[in-house]
Design a protein around this motif. Structure first.
Motif, PDB file in Angstrom:
ATOM      1  N   LEU A 171       0.840  -1.193   0.000  1.00 39.87           N
ATOM      2  CA  LEU A 171       0.000   0.000   0.000  1.00 39.87           C
ATOM      3  C   LEU A 171       0.874   1.241   0.000  1.00 39.87           C
ATOM      4  N   SER A 172       0.568   2.184  -0.865  1.00 39.53           N
ATOM      5  CA  SER A 172       1.412   3.379  -0.974  1.00 39.53           C
ATOM      6  C   SER A 172       1.223   4.354   0.184  1.00 39.53           C
ATOM      7  N   GLY A 173       0.150   4.213   0.991  1.00 41.83           N
ATOM      8  CA  GLY A 173      -0.087   5.153   2.103  1.00 41.83           C
ATOM      9  C   GLY A 173       0.425   4.663   3.445  1.00 41.83           C
ATOM     10  N   TRP A 174       1.335   3.666   3.432  1.00 44.13           N
ATOM     11  CA  TRP A 174       1.820   3.122   4.714  1.00 44.13           C
ATOM     12  C   TRP A 174       2.517   4.159   5.571  1.00 44.13           C
ATOM     13  N   ALA A 175       3.269   5.101   4.945  1.00 42.97           N
ATOM     14  CA  ALA A 175       3.997   6.121   5.734  1.00 42.97           C
ATOM     15  C   ALA A 175       3.026   7.032   6.446  1.00 42.97           C
ATOM     16  N   LEU A 176       1.927   7.413   5.707  1.00 39.80           N
ATOM     17  CA  LEU A 176       0.935   8.278   6.362  1.00 39.80           C
ATOM     18  C   LEU A 176       0.228   7.533   7.493  1.00 39.80           C
ATOM     19  N   ARG A 177      -0.011   6.221   7.241  1.00 39.89           N
ATOM     20  CA  ARG A 177      -0.608   5.406   8.306  1.00 39.89           C
ATOM     21  C   ARG A 177       0.291   5.376   9.556  1.00 39.89           C
ATOM     22  N   ALA A 178       1.609   5.237   9.325  1.00 35.57           N
ATOM     23  CA  ALA A 178       2.568   5.198  10.465  1.00 35.57           C
ATOM     24  C   ALA A 178       2.561   6.501  11.217  1.00 35.57           C
ATOM     25  N   LEU A 179       2.509   7.624  10.470  1.00 29.42           N
ATOM     26  CA  LEU A 179       2.497   8.930  11.146  1.00 29.42           C
ATOM     27  C   LEU A 179       1.212   9.125  11.939  1.00 29.42           C
ATOM     28  N   ALA A 199      -6.016  19.814  17.797  1.00 31.89           N
ATOM     29  CA  ALA A 199      -4.943  19.741  16.795  1.00 31.89           C
ATOM     30  C   ALA A 199      -4.535  18.288  16.571  1.00 31.89           C
ATOM     31  N   VAL A 200      -4.507  17.507  17.670  1.00 32.75           N
ATOM     32  CA  VAL A 200      -4.173  16.091  17.539  1.00 32.75           C
ATOM     33  C   VAL A 200      -5.210  15.389  16.674  1.00 32.75           C
ATOM     34  N   LEU A 201      -6.485  15.692  16.961  1.00 35.17           N
ATOM     35  CA  LEU A 201      -7.553  15.059  16.188  1.00 35.17           C
ATOM     36  C   LEU A 201      -7.484  15.455  14.716  1.00 35.17           C
ATOM     37  N   LEU A 202      -7.268  16.726  14.447  1.00 36.44           N
ATOM     38  CA  LEU A 202      -7.198  17.221  13.072  1.00 36.44           C
ATOM     39  C   LEU A 202      -6.007  16.606  12.340  1.00 36.44           C
ATOM     40  N   LEU A 203      -4.843  16.548  13.046  1.00 33.12           N
ATOM     41  CA  LEU A 203      -3.636  16.004  12.404  1.00 33.12           C
ATOM     42  C   LEU A 203      -3.801  14.525  12.114  1.00 33.12           C
ATOM     43  N   ALA A 204      -4.326  13.786  13.089  1.00 33.78           N
ATOM     44  CA  ALA A 204      -4.488  12.338  12.882  1.00 33.78           C
ATOM     45  C   ALA A 204      -5.494  12.066  11.769  1.00 33.78           C
ATOM     46  N   ALA A 205      -6.616  12.841  11.793  1.00 27.03           N
ATOM     47  CA  ALA A 205      -7.615  12.633  10.754  1.00 27.03           C
ATOM     48  C   ALA A 205      -7.056  12.964   9.376  1.00 27.03           C
ATOM     49  N   GLY A 206      -6.295  14.065   9.272  1.00 27.59           N
ATOM     50  CA  GLY A 206      -5.708  14.456   7.999  1.00 27.59           C
ATOM     51  C   GLY A 206      -4.785  13.391   7.458  1.00 27.59           C
ATOM     52  N   LEU A 207      -3.963  12.794   8.341  1.00 29.69           N
ATOM     53  CA  LEU A 207      -3.024  11.754   7.904  1.00 29.69           C
ATOM     54  C   LEU A 207      -3.772  10.515   7.445  1.00 29.69           C
ATOM     55  N   ILE A 208      -4.824  10.169   8.179  1.00 25.32           N
ATOM     56  CA  ILE A 208      -5.583   8.969   7.799  1.00 25.32           C
ATOM     57  C   ILE A 208      -6.286   9.193   6.454  1.00 25.32           C
ATOM     58  N   VAL A 209      -6.915  10.394   6.302  1.00 29.01           N
ATOM     59  CA  VAL A 209      -7.602  10.708   5.031  1.00 29.01           C
ATOM     60  C   VAL A 209      -6.596  10.759   3.883  1.00 29.01           C
ATOM     61  N   GLY A 210      -5.424  11.345   4.182  1.00 28.10           N
ATOM     62  CA  GLY A 210      -4.400  11.422   3.142  1.00 28.10           C
ATOM     63  C   GLY A 210      -3.985  10.046   2.673  1.00 28.10           C
ATOM     64  N   ALA A 211      -3.827   9.133   3.634  1.00 27.24           N
ATOM     65  CA  ALA A 211      -3.449   7.772   3.262  1.00 27.24           C
ATOM     66  C   ALA A 211      -4.546   7.119   2.421  1.00 27.24           C
ATOM     67  N   TRP A 212      -5.809   7.370   2.777  1.00 26.40           N
ATOM     68  CA  TRP A 212      -6.929   6.768   2.045  1.00 26.40           C
ATOM     69  C   TRP A 212      -7.009   7.312   0.621  1.00 26.40           C
ATOM     70  N   LEU A 213      -6.838   8.641   0.468  1.00 27.93           N
ATOM     71  CA  LEU A 213      -6.898   9.252  -0.854  1.00 27.93           C
ATOM     72  C   LEU A 213      -5.772   8.725  -1.738  1.00 27.93           C
ATOM     73  N   ARG A 214      -4.588   8.624  -1.158  1.00 28.67           N
ATOM     74  CA  ARG A 214      -3.427   8.171  -1.967  1.00 28.67           C
ATOM     75  C   ARG A 214      -3.636   6.749  -2.439  1.00 28.67           C
ATOM     76  N   GLU A 215      -4.102   5.947  -1.535  1.00 30.13           N
ATOM     77  CA  GLU A 215      -4.293   4.544  -1.929  1.00 30.13           C
ATOM     78  C   GLU A 215      -5.493   4.406  -2.857  1.00 30.13           C
ATOM     79  N   GLY A 216      -6.561   5.247  -2.723  1.00 30.29           N
ATOM     80  CA  GLY A 216      -7.730   5.176  -3.586  1.00 30.29           C
ATOM     81  C   GLY A 216      -7.388   5.632  -4.986  1.00 30.29           C
ATOM     82  N   ARG A 217      -6.509   6.637  -5.142  1.00 28.57           N
ATOM     83  CA  ARG A 217      -6.124   7.150  -6.445  1.00 28.57           C
ATOM     84  C   ARG A 217      -5.393   6.050  -7.216  1.00 28.57           C
ATOM     85  N   ARG A 218      -4.689   5.207  -6.507  1.00 25.88           N
ATOM     86  CA  ARG A 218      -3.957   4.115  -7.165  1.00 25.88           C
ATOM     87  C   ARG A 218      -4.907   3.077  -7.715  1.00 25.88           C
TER      88      ARG A 218
END
Length: 680
Positions: free
Chosen positions: A35-43, A661-680
């Motif tokens: 999965l290409s979003g593994w780094a965002l998942r880790a963060l 801020a924690v909630l926003l950052l975590a949500a952003g990273l999770i959404v980012g990982a989902w978008l990256r993997e969905g685009r693939r």
């Protein structure tokens, strides 16, 4: 102000670790599936796990605290020698000013005097008490201004900072002191007792092989002897009298020694008799004869020779008089040749029967006049024509019989004079005593003292002094009833003991005497008299000054007072013709036993904290700052360790990242990982 990162986890660390492990496992699974979003998942997982740890930035408002330097100033007696007191005070003033001028530094000055009851210098006790009052984290150093002669090293505390000895005294000081190594508390009269003394030179002493020593007993003219220096020397001394003997040893002061306070030693020895040698002469056998023997034999200090007449010579059975005894009794040896070997002769119901010729009894009379003692226990025979009162011995008896024997019960009573006399004073209440059943009527001589009375106040116990000796007469043979407990009995044993000791001239049982009982620096002055009053006691102190003290009557014939001696040494007491000598305190107080300044005693305490010893004769040392664990003393300087202690006045905590801020950052990273993997 200063800030640090602190954590206040919302869950136990084990739970947080478990959740972190699950997040890591998910990241590994994403990598495995490509999965290409593994780094965002880790963060995102890292942010969530960090949020559970709840990190905060803590800010403390700190106020620095001053370093504390303890300065313990020794003002004990040994510090008064030579110029030590002046040097100590000058150094203390200089150091106090220097330390007070340093930034963030306070000085705590503690002064130490002599310990109570001659305990010496208690330096470590003072240090312990001072440290107990200060926060250990602020103590930067401890300075001891002393000669190093302390007496409580075992009380040394755990030190939080370097300690130094700023030592007084000169390097060329020296002292000569006298040591009594062996001195018994009791000694036998008329037998030499060996005392062991030693003279030692300490410090930078000049070479000397011997010196002289003066020995004085009870303040009398001293005798002088030569004694080697540095060696134990035995001195045989014979005590002149019973009771307390005060022996003073003095070594003359040598030129250049630092003090002569330890050149004198006082030893107080009680003189006692080895054994009381008693000759008991029993006449006609009676119930009380064995009582006398048992009483005397019960005392292990009594050597008893008992001469008993078992059969009267007038009994006609053909047996020669010379063969009436079970063994050949050495009457000539006892009453002519060896009579002076006895301390006391007792005649118990004895009457003249030809057994003891008049020349023997006349020799007993001379024995009394020359210092011997005779006790007569009178029975009915004392009132007869064969009475001892009608023999040469009658010249020294304290009373004469009237030829009357009173056979009736009576209770012995203590007379008014007997209430004051040491033989009978303070005995049990006469009302509780058992009765005696027979009394011999006697007339006392003019000089005799009647201390007990019987029927209608007639003399029962009569005492007298004849020449150098003493005699006593018990005008009854019924004393044995007390020992048998008849009607409650009475104090026969105590009465006999006192009577024998009075006849032996024991000082504590003299009618007219002045005594002093020392306890530390206090003495109890006791004046015993047969009179109604006594004058003031004149006290001569060791420095030659005199003062008078008034005594108060505490019992009939007994006057007492307590006196606190201002000095240590020999005191002379005088009241009328009575004199006494007593020593108060040690001749050399503990402070003056050893007077040469030294740092050796404190080495076990100074070495672990890198402390040092500096002589003040070389000047007041400089104060330097040193790091903990580093050498803290050198030539001309001593070190203190700055503690950098502080006081926290306020604490402020700010979250490292707000919850939104924690909630926003975590949500952003999770959404980012989902978008990256969905685009693939």
């Amino acid at each position: 102000m200063t800030g640090t990162l602190v954590y206040d986890p919302l869950l136990p660390w084990i739970a947080i670790g478990a959740l972190g492990g699950l997040a890591a496992l998910g990241v590994v699974l994403a990598l495995w599936r490509g999965l290409s979003g593994w780094a965002l998942r880790a963060l995102a997982g890292l942010v969530l796990v960090a949020a559970l740890a709840q990190p905060s930035w803590q800010v403390e408002d700190r106020a620095p605290l001053n370093d504390i330097v303890l300065m313990v100033v020794d003002k004990s007696a040994s510090q008064t020698l030579a110029e030590r007191a002046g040097v100590t005070e000058e150094a203390a003033t200089t150091l106090e000013a220097e330390l007070a001028g340093r930034p963030n530094t306070e000085v705590r000055r503690v002064e130490v005097g002599d310990g109570e009851d001659d305990a010496g210098t208690l330096l470590m006790t003072a240090v312990s008490e001072a440290l107990a009052e200060e926060p250990p984290a602020q103590v930067a150093g401890i300075l001891l201004l002393s000669d190093g002669r302390l007496h409580d090293l075992d009380r040394a505390p755990d030190l939080p900072a370097p300690m130094h000895l700023l030592m007084t005294g000169q390097e060329d000081d020296w002292d000569r002191r006298l040591i009594v190594e062996n001195a018994p508390a009791f000694a036998i009269l008329d037998e030499p007792v060996t005392l062991t003394v030693r003279v030692e030179d300490e410090g930078a002493a000049p070479e000397a092989a011997q010196t002289t020593i003066d020995i004085s007993v009870d303040g009398a003219e001293p005798q002088t002897f030569d004694i080697p220096i540095g060696q134990s020397f035995e001195l045989p001394i014979t005590l002149p009298h019973g009771g307390l003997n005060v022996i003073q040893f003095t070594v003359p002061e040598a030129k250049g020694e630092i003090t002569d306070r330890n050149n004198t030693a006082l030893v107080q020895i009680n003189g006692v008799r080895d054994r009381l040698r008693v000759l008991l002469v029993s006449g006609e056998p009676h119930a009380g004869g064995r009582t006398w023997r048992n009483l005397l034999k019960s005392d292990s200090s009594v050597d008893l020779v008992h001469f008993t007449i078992l059969r009267p010579p007038e009994k006609q059975d053909g047996v020669p008089v010379s063969e009436l005894s079970l063994i050949a009794f050495p009457t000539r040896e006892l009453f002519l040749e060896k009579i002076d070997d006895f301390d006391l002769i007792i005649f118990d119901r004895y009457k003249r029967r030809g057994i003891l010729p008049s020349i023997y009894l006349d020799n007993v009379r001379q024995y009394v006049e020359e210092g011997g003692a005779v006790l007569i226990s009178a029975g009915p025979d004392f009132a007869s024509a064969d009475s001892l009162a009608r023999s040469p011995l009658g010249e020294v008896l304290p009373a004469e019989p009237t030829a009357r024997v009173i056979k009736e019960g009576f209770r012995p009573e203590i007379t008014e004079l007997g209430e004051r006399h040491p033989v009978t004073a303070g005995l049990s209440n006469a009302e509780g005593w058992g009765r005696w059943l027979r009394q011999i009527d006697v007339e006392p001589t003019d000089a005799a003292e009647v201390v007990m009375s019987g029927v209608e106040g007639r003399p029962l116990l009569v005492l007298d002094r004849i020449g150098e000796g003493r005699v006593s007469l018990v005008a009854s043979d019924q004393a044995w009833l007390w020992s048998r407990g008849y009607e409650g009995g009475g104090p026969q044993l105590e009465l006999l003991r006192r009577l024998a000791h009075w006849m032996m001239k024991e000082p504590e049982l003299e009618e007219e005497t002045l005594l002093a009982q020392p306890t530390g620096q206090t003495m109890r002055i006791i004046r015993r008299t047969l009179g109604d009053e006594v004058g003031p006691v004149t006290i001569t102190r060791p420095d030659g000054e005199t003062e008078e003290i008034t005594l108060e009557e505490v019992a009939p014939g007994r006057f007492e007072a307590l006196y606190e001696g201002p000095q240590i040494g020999l005191y002379r007491l005088e009241e009328g013709e009575q004199e006494a000598v007593v020593g108060l305190g040690p001749a050399a107080p503990r402070e003056f036993e050893q007077t040469i300044a030294t740092g050796d005693l404190l080495e076990p305490v100074l070495d672990p904290v890198e402390g040092g010893v500096v002589r003040l004769e070389e000047g007041v040392p400089d104060i330097r700052e040193v790091s903990a664990g580093r050498p803290a003393a050198g030539r001309g300087w001593v070190g203190i360790t700055p503690r950098d202690a502080f006081e926290t006045r306020d604490i402020t905590q700010v979250p490292a990242l707000p919850a939104w801020a924690v909630l926003l950052l975590a949500a952003g990273l999770i959404v980012g990982a989902w978008l990256r993997e969905g685009r693939r």
